[in-house]
Design an enzyme around this catalytic site. Structure first.
Site, PDB file in Angstrom:
ATOM      1  NE  ARG A 103      38.104  31.673  35.262  1.00  0.00           N
ATOM      2  CZ  ARG A 103      37.640  32.932  35.192  1.00  0.00           C
ATOM      3  NH1 ARG A 103      36.415  32.749  34.620  1.00  0.00           N
ATOM      4  NH2 ARG A 103      38.250  33.771  35.078  1.00  0.00           N
TER       5      ARG A 103
ATOM      6  CB  CYS B 180      31.910  36.698  33.057  1.00  0.00           C
ATOM      7  SG  CYS B 180      31.613  37.219  34.520  1.00  0.00           S
TER       8      CYS B 180
ATOM      9  CG  ASP C 151      34.642  37.249  45.261  1.00  0.00           C
ATOM     10  OD1 ASP C 151      35.825  37.372  45.125  1.00  0.00           O
ATOM     11  OD2 ASP C 151      33.744  37.557  44.572  1.00  0.00           O
TER      12      ASP C 151
ATOM     13  CE  LYS D  91      40.265  33.855  41.435  1.00  0.00           C
ATOM     14  NZ  LYS D  91      39.594  34.874  40.570  1.00  0.00           N
ATOM     15  CG  ASN D  92      40.572  37.548  43.076  1.00  0.00           C
ATOM     16  OD1 ASN D  92      40.910  36.941  42.080  1.00  0.00           O
ATOM     17  ND2 ASN D  92      39.249  37.529  43.494  1.00  0.00           N
TER      18      ASN D  92
ATOM     19  NE  ARG E 282      33.128  40.677  36.847  1.00  0.00           N
ATOM     20  CZ  ARG E 282      33.984  39.720  37.211  1.00  0.00           C
ATOM     21  NH1 ARG E 282      33.536  38.469  36.679  1.00  0.00           N
ATOM     22  NH2 ARG E 282      34.954  40.135  38.045  1.00  0.00           N
TER      23      ARG E 282
END
Ligand code: EPZ
Length: 421
Positions: free
Chosen positions: A400, A116, A307, A22-23, A121
């Protein structure tokens, strides 16, 4: 809203094919704003964040042919430069269109992402760097209004903190700038490396790829001709499934991975007593005779990734002894702690340090609530070994960044159902 109903004390085994990162896919999709041609991308992850960015790119005028894990995207008719709050508020990574839009059009308006669950952030480092390249940045009614009427100019950028999307934004901006840009204290995550490699293959001269100092020779505003590429495997998805093997003390193999990208996690698994087998594109975790506690400090790549902090914490709750986890990157990335404690875990917090007193078979099933993407995966992992049934609510967070996680774990023997509230 959906929730997951998970019966505990699972024994899982088998293998899982890991999908695209995803990233990596998010900055790569944003970079297509710099393309003059159709960009052909394969191994695109099928997760909500990707759908969100595609919705934003469509709103800006991009056209694409999208089939689950493959896409051909054309931005030649892109004619809008405003990323509105309704999209950006759902995904902070929307900020990744700022650099490319400004570099290509000389102006854009991007909603401030807002914080978030895992912290405030800010994007101050992104904005300061763009100003250094000649942009005029104004913050007005929650929007970043950026202009660079004569185009962006190459500059020497020093990041006060290592920022992944900050580095990615500036690399993309520098690719079209007039002159050379040096980025000092750049991020060197594999996802940043792939973005640099794709831009280099599109004709941008970039040196220092994979190091903390990048040199980018700008095209002077000329759009780039992208070559087709495949998104690299998701190291965090791979690590999450390896944690599923660890917490259930099972034999589990992840395929279609780049073991080098996982090394910091693999060493920690070995420190905990698990056996790790590394192959060219696969990694297998094998049971530990005794699951030992560990010390973790999260840091930038190639160190232990933030993460993976929540997922490892779940494993630590059933290790035999006291683990110490220091979260150095985000000021509030312990939202999963209170939920794990509801399941019987013994975790105490002191600033950025979590102390986990691990006891085998300690967890019991109950209702818990997901708060952010990686925290939700940690709760699923804990539920796999808890005694009894766990319901993990608000799993839109999970969707997500994970594609059908419950289906993949069920295929390995877990007992998980997705139900409606
Ligand atoms: C990226 O977020 C990832 N997201 C995150 O993954 C990951 O946790 C993070 O990097 C760290 O590895 C994407 O790549 C889309 P940062 P990013 O800018 O770029 C501070 C997931 O679970 N900072 O590297 O937003 C910031 O507050 C997500 O997939 C500033 O102060 O993170 C943080 O403390 C969660 N000012 C630190 O730097 C800035 O302008 C690192 O943030 C930018 C960042």
């Amino acid at each position: 809203m959906d929730y997951l109903k998970i019966q505990g004390e699972s024994i899982i085994k088998g293998e899982i094919a890991i999908t695209g990162a995803k990233n990596a896919a998010l900055p790569l999709l944003a970079s297509t704003i710099l393309a003059s041609n159709n960009v052909v991308i394969s191994n695109l992850p099928n997760v909500v964040d990707i759908k969100t960015l595609l919705k934003l790119l469509r709103m800006l005028g991009a056209k694409f042919d999208h089939k689950v894990n493959d896409i051909t995207i054309n931005t030649s008719e892109l004619d809008k430069t405003e990323a509105t709050y309704d999209i950006v508020k759902t995904m902070r990574a929307s900020i990744l269109v700022l650099g490319p839009l400004l570099a290509r059009f000389g102006h854009c308006e991007v909603s401030l992402p807002g914080g978030c669950a895992i912290g405030q952030r800010p994007v101050d480092l992104h904005l300061k760097a763009l100003e250094h390249m000649g942009a005029v940045i104004e913050i007005k009614s929650g929007y970043i209004k950026a202009t660079a009427p004569d185009g962006l100019k190459g500059a020497t950028i020093v990041f006060d903190k290592i920022t992944v999307t900050g580095t990615e934004n500036i690399v993309m901006a520098a690719a079209l700038a007039h002159g050379n840009t040096t980025i000092i204290n750049a991020a060197k995550e594999p996802e940043v490396v792939q973005l640099c490699e794709v831009l280099r293959d599109a004709g941008v001269e970039i040196s220092g790829i994979g190091t903390n100092t990048l040199e980018v020779k700008g095209s002077g505003g000329k759009l780039l001709e992208f070559k087709p590429f495949s998104v690299i495997p998701d190291r965090i998805e791979a690590g999450t499934y390896l944690c599923a093997g660890a917490i259930t003390n099972s034999v589990l193999k992840v395929t279609n991975v780049i073991p080098k990208h996982l090394e910091a996690m693999l060493v920690k698994f070995e420190d905990m007593g698990f056996k790790i087998e590394r192959e060219e594109n696969a990694v297998t975790i094998l049971p530990a005779t005794k699951i030992k506690p560990i010390h973790i400090t999260t840091t930038e790549y190639p160190g232990f990734p933030t993460d993976m902090q929540a997922q490892f914490m779940a494993v630590c709750t059933i290790a035999e002894g006291v683990s110490i986890i220091d979260e150095k990157l985000f000021e509030n990335r312990f939202m999963h702690v209170s939920e794990l404690c509801r399941m019987g875990a013994d975790i105490s917090l002191n600033g950025t340090v979590a102390t986990v007193v691990g006891t085998p078979n300690k967890l019991f099933g109950t209702d818990v609530m997901a708060t952010d993407l990686r925290a939700s995966s940690a709760l699923v992992l804990a539920a796999l070994v808890a005694n009894g049934e766990t319901k993990v609510h608000r799993i839109y967070h999970l969707d997500r960044g994970y594609d059908r996680l419950e289906e993949k774990l069920t295929n390995l023997g877990a007992n998980i159902l997705r139900e409606k509230e």
